[in-house]
Design an enzyme around this catalytic site. Structure first.
Site, PDB file in Angstrom:
ATOM      1  N   HIS A  65     -14.626  -5.965  11.839  1.00 25.28           N
ATOM      2  CA  HIS A  65     -14.002  -3.784  11.900  1.00 25.28           C
ATOM      3  C   HIS A  65     -15.398  -3.311  12.529  1.00 25.28           C
ATOM      4  CE1 HIS A  65      -9.802  -4.293  11.199  1.00 25.28           C
ATOM      5  NE2 HIS A  65     -10.165  -5.196  10.340  1.00 25.28           N
TER       6      HIS A  65
ATOM      7  N   ASP B 234      -6.596  -2.548  17.864  1.00 23.71           N
ATOM      8  CA  ASP B 234      -5.200  -1.941  17.352  1.00 23.71           C
ATOM      9  C   ASP B 234      -4.537  -0.529  18.063  1.00 23.71           C
ATOM     10  OD1 ASP B 234      -2.364  -1.764  15.138  1.00 23.71           O
ATOM     11  OD2 ASP B 234      -4.180  -2.258  13.275  1.00 23.71           O
TER      12      ASP B 234
ATOM     13  N   GLU C 213      -3.159  -4.564  19.645  1.00 28.75           N
ATOM     14  CA  GLU C 213      -2.962  -5.079  18.295  1.00 28.75           C
ATOM     15  C   GLU C 213      -1.039  -4.284  18.218  1.00 28.75           C
ATOM     16  OE1 GLU C 213      -4.804  -5.543  15.058  1.00 28.75           O
ATOM     17  OE2 GLU C 213      -3.124  -4.420  13.797  1.00 28.75           O
TER      18      GLU C 213
ATOM     19  N   ARG D 109     -13.427  -6.277  16.432  1.00 33.04           N
ATOM     20  CA  ARG D 109     -11.551  -5.313  16.463  1.00 33.04           C
ATOM     21  C   ARG D 109     -13.114  -3.803  16.908  1.00 33.04           C
ATOM     22  NH1 ARG D 109      -7.424  -2.790  13.063  1.00 33.04           N
ATOM     23  NH2 ARG D 109      -8.720  -1.228  12.277  1.00 33.04           N
TER      24      ARG D 109
ATOM     25  N   GLU E 242      -7.631 -11.852  10.197  1.00 37.51           N
ATOM     26  CA  GLU E 242      -8.219 -10.475  10.255  1.00 37.51           C
ATOM     27  C   GLU E 242      -9.506 -10.055   8.707  1.00 37.51           C
ATOM     28  OE1 GLU E 242      -6.076  -7.269   9.592  1.00 37.51           O
ATOM     29  OE2 GLU E 242      -7.669  -5.617   9.724  1.00 37.51           O
TER      30      GLU E 242
ATOM     31  N   HIS F 140      -1.840   0.339  16.183  1.00 36.00           N
ATOM     32  CA  HIS F 140      -0.841   1.476  15.693  1.00 36.00           C
ATOM     33  C   HIS F 140       0.080   1.785  15.818  1.00 36.00           C
ATOM     34  CE1 HIS F 140      -1.087   2.134  11.484  1.00 36.00           C
ATOM     35  NE2 HIS F 140      -1.933   0.768  11.353  1.00 36.00           N
TER      36      HIS F 140
ATOM     37  N   GLU G 115       2.316  -7.107  11.430  1.00 36.01           N
ATOM     38  CA  GLU G 115       2.028  -6.992   9.905  1.00 36.01           C
ATOM     39  C   GLU G 115       2.952  -6.290   9.079  1.00 36.01           C
ATOM     40  OE1 GLU G 115      -1.517  -4.691  11.324  1.00 36.01           O
ATOM     41  OE2 GLU G 115      -0.676  -2.378  10.094  1.00 36.01           O
TER      42      GLU G 115
ATOM     43  N   HIS H  47      -2.254 -10.151   9.220  1.00 35.67           N
ATOM     44  CA  HIS H  47      -3.182  -9.097   8.870  1.00 35.67           C
ATOM     45  C   HIS H  47      -4.108  -9.311   7.136  1.00 35.67           C
ATOM     46  CE1 HIS H  47      -1.710  -4.500   7.236  1.00 35.67           C
ATOM     47  NE2 HIS H  47      -3.081  -5.025   8.266  1.00 35.67           N
TER      48      HIS H  47
ATOM     49  N   TRP I 285       2.391   6.601  12.367  1.00 32.27           N
ATOM     50  CA  TRP I 285       1.293   6.597  11.956  1.00 32.27           C
ATOM     51  C   TRP I 285       0.978   4.861  12.021  1.00 32.27           C
ATOM     52  CZ3 TRP I 285      -1.141   3.426   7.918  1.00 32.27           C
ATOM     53  CH2 TRP I 285      -2.988   3.537   8.451  1.00 32.27           C
TER      54      TRP I 285
ATOM     55  N   ARG J 256       1.213 -11.638  13.312  1.00 25.51           N
ATOM     56  CA  ARG J 256       0.542 -10.759  12.210  1.00 25.51           C
ATOM     57  C   ARG J 256       0.973 -10.503  11.228  1.00 25.51           C
ATOM     58  NH1 ARG J 256      -4.530  -9.197  11.704  1.00 25.51           N
ATOM     59  NH2 ARG J 256      -3.893  -7.071  11.895  1.00 25.51           N
TER      60      ARG J 256
ATOM     61  N   ASN K 296       1.219  -1.300  -0.060  1.00 26.61           N
ATOM     62  CA  ASN K 296      -0.290   0.062   0.196  1.00 26.61           C
ATOM     63  C   ASN K 296       0.927   0.775   0.125  1.00 26.61           C
ATOM     64  OD1 ASN K 296      -2.544   1.326   0.022  1.00 26.61           O
ATOM     65  ND2 ASN K 296      -2.530   1.369   2.237  1.00 26.61           N
TER      66      ASN K 296
ATOM     67  N   TYR L   1      -6.096   6.543  13.069  1.00 23.52           N
ATOM     68  CA  TYR L   1      -6.556   5.411  12.988  1.00 23.52           C
ATOM     69  C   TYR L   1      -8.009   4.907  13.286  1.00 23.52           C
ATOM     70  CZ  TYR L   1      -5.539   0.774  12.055  1.00 23.52           C
ATOM     71  OH  TYR L   1      -5.465   0.518  11.417  1.00 23.52           O
TER      72      TYR L   1
HETATM   73  O1  EZ4 Z   1      -3.380   0.349   8.740  1.00 21.13           O
HETATM   74  O2  EZ4 Z   1      -3.346  -2.572   5.954  1.00 21.13           O
HETATM   75  O3  EZ4 Z   1      -4.539  -4.504  11.358  1.00 21.13           O
HETATM   76  N1  EZ4 Z   1      -4.390  -3.462  10.229  1.00 21.13           N
HETATM   77  C1  EZ4 Z   1      -3.388  -2.558   9.980  1.00 21.13           C
HETATM   78  C2  EZ4 Z   1      -4.559  -1.815   8.574  1.00 21.13           C
HETATM   79  C3  EZ4 Z   1      -2.772  -0.751   8.319  1.00 21.13           C
HETATM   80  C4  EZ4 Z   1      -3.261  -1.206   6.069  1.00 21.13           C
HETATM   81  C5  EZ4 Z   1      -1.812  -0.046   5.869  1.00 21.13           C
HETATM   82  O4  EZ4 Z   1      -1.674  -0.507   4.728  1.00 21.13           O
HETATM   83  O5  EZ4 Z   1      -2.491  -1.995  11.100  1.00 21.13           O
HETATM   84  O6  EZ4 Z   1      -5.071  -1.097   8.269  1.00 21.13           O
HETATM   85 CO    CO Z   2      -2.934  -3.106  12.303  1.00 19.94          CO
END
Ligand code: EZ4
Ligand code: CO
Length: 403
Positions: free
Chosen positions: A122, A211, A237, A147, A340, A213, A263, A313, A403, A284, A37, A159
């Site tokens: 989700h 998550d 996560e 999640r 997921e 993140h 991931e 993932h 991020w 993941r 991505n 996020y």
């Molecule tokens: O941010 O796949 O757990 N899932 C994630 C995703 C990632 C994206 C990044 O391209 O963290 O949403």
């Molecule tokens: Co994630």
């Protein structure tokens, strides 16, 4: 059985995907996902400019040898671009082997260890009531694991939270990434109330995931893990950035909330210490980003030795080819944890016809020979590549943050 053609297809049916299609001299085809991505064309070039010509004339049955040839043979090992390219070749070769054998791929890697694959859905809202409504809808659809993510008061974008009711999509089209603002203090003060609200309204009868993140420090993550213990999460996560393995040890010392990560890992070397020292509970890594079915199984087998279960993932930025392959692995490995699942858009699904299915919170891999997924090249051609980036994140004072 020799490979006679290797084609890289870049298409954007609502989002960008990179697909490798291999053809053999007896007319079999196999597909592999190579989508990274926000950096899609780098992998497309790696394949087109450096790998495809190496595949022509090779024995399509030699999956392990081809993996080693591309991994060791490049000298410059690992990294997300290289490993996504290797993954696409590997996945396509498993697809071909399954078709040649007349069996679904899961039969070639040991057969079923379970009847079906438990997936998590989700639930994401700008506010807690919005997230709760989505939890209700997922539970109605039969999901057994959810999640939850929520907007944080005082932060513009968070996020995992979609804008304007659209399905969540982190990459945005355009020549530059969007910028988001992050405050750890605001997040840590607010987010535990989401879990209290979820358990109060829906009780304990389903798995709850979250998550972070990659945004906290180890001690902040430890505080969050402790705060969430009363809500018995299935996992927390990516609590911290994934480079710092020592940080996971600190989290572990403070909380029994299970931890998932990986991931962004692309090889067994990235996760070896976390697995062998049992610093995480779920790994993941995905088919596409961790070197294909061959290498993902190697990681999962290592994990099985150390009480670590799988949790691949599965966002929409991995194509249906990746999801199809993941389900074959998930149904076969002994230490499966959860998968997921984020349904692709109708446009994406039409470009990638497939026969895996979702029912009652579970997914079933295809029973067709091979992976049971394809790319409709004519349909794909209608959706040219569009540049898109994942966002970048800054603290409120303007510092760059994960991020
Ligand atoms: O941010 O796949 O757990 N899932 C994630 C995703 C990632 C994206 C990044 O391209 O963290 O949403
Ligand atoms: Co994630």
């Amino acid at each position: 059985m020799r490979i006679v053609a290797a084609k890289v297809i870049v298409t954007c049916p609502d989002r960008n995907f990179v697909t490798l299609k291999l053809t053999t001299d007896d007319g079999l085809t196999g597909v592999g996902d190579a989508t990274l991505n926000g950096r899609e064309l780098a992998v497309a070039s790696y394949l087109r400019d450096h790998v495809c010509q190496l595949l022509i004339g090779r024995d399509a049955g030699r999956i392990e040898d081809t993996w080693q040839y591309l991994y060791r043979g490049a000298y410059w090992r690992r990294g997300p671009v290289t490993m996504a390219a290797v993954a696409a070749v590997d996945t396509a070769l498993w697809d071909i082997k399954g078709k040649a054998a007349g069996m679904p791929v899961y039969q070639l890697i040991g057969g079923r260890s379970r009847d079906a694959v438990t997936v998590y859905g989700h639930a994401t809202g700008a506010t807690i009531p919005e997230t709760l409504d989505q939890v209700a809808s997922l539970l109605d659809q039969g999901y057994r694991a959810v999640r939850v993510q929520v907007g944080i008061p005082g932060l513009d974008k968070t996020y995992g939270v979609p804008q304007g009711g659209e399905p969540y999509e982190p990459a945005t089209a355009g020549a530059r990434p969007e910028e988001a603002t992050w405050s750890t203090a605001k997040y840590l003060d607010f987010v535990p109330s989401l879990f209290a609200a979820v358990r109060e309204r829906f009780g304990q009868g389903f798995h709850l995931l979250h998550d972070v993140h990659h945004r906290l420090t180890p001690i902040e993550a430890a505080r969050l893990g402790k705060a969430l213990e009363p809500y018995s999460l299935f996992w927390l996560e990516d609590p911290i950035s994934e480079e710092s393995h020592e940080g996971f040890r600190l989290i572990r010392q403070h909380t029994t909330t299970p931890i998932a990560t990986g991931e962004v890992y692309n090889s067994i070397w990235d996760c070896r210490q976390l697995i062998t020292e049992q610093l995480i509970d779920y790994i993941r890594t995905s088919v596409t980003h961790a070197g294909g079915i061959t290498h993902l199984r190697r990681i999962f087998d290592l994990a099985a030795l150390h009480h670590v279960r799988t949790g691949s993932h599965g966002p929409t930025d991995l194509s249906p080819v990746c999801l199809a392959a993941a389900l074959h692995v998930d149904v076969a490995v002994p230490n499966f944890g959860i998968q997921e699942y984020m349904p692709h858009t109708g446009t994406t699904d039409a470009v990638f016809p497939h026969s895996y299915r979702f029912a009652d919170g579970l997914m079933y891999p295809s029973e067709e020979p091979g992976l049971g997924v394809d790319i409709d090249e004519k349909a794909a051609a209608a959706y040219p590549y569009r540049q898109a980036y994942l966002p970048v994140n800054r603290l409120e004072d303007g510092s760059m943050h994960d991020w």
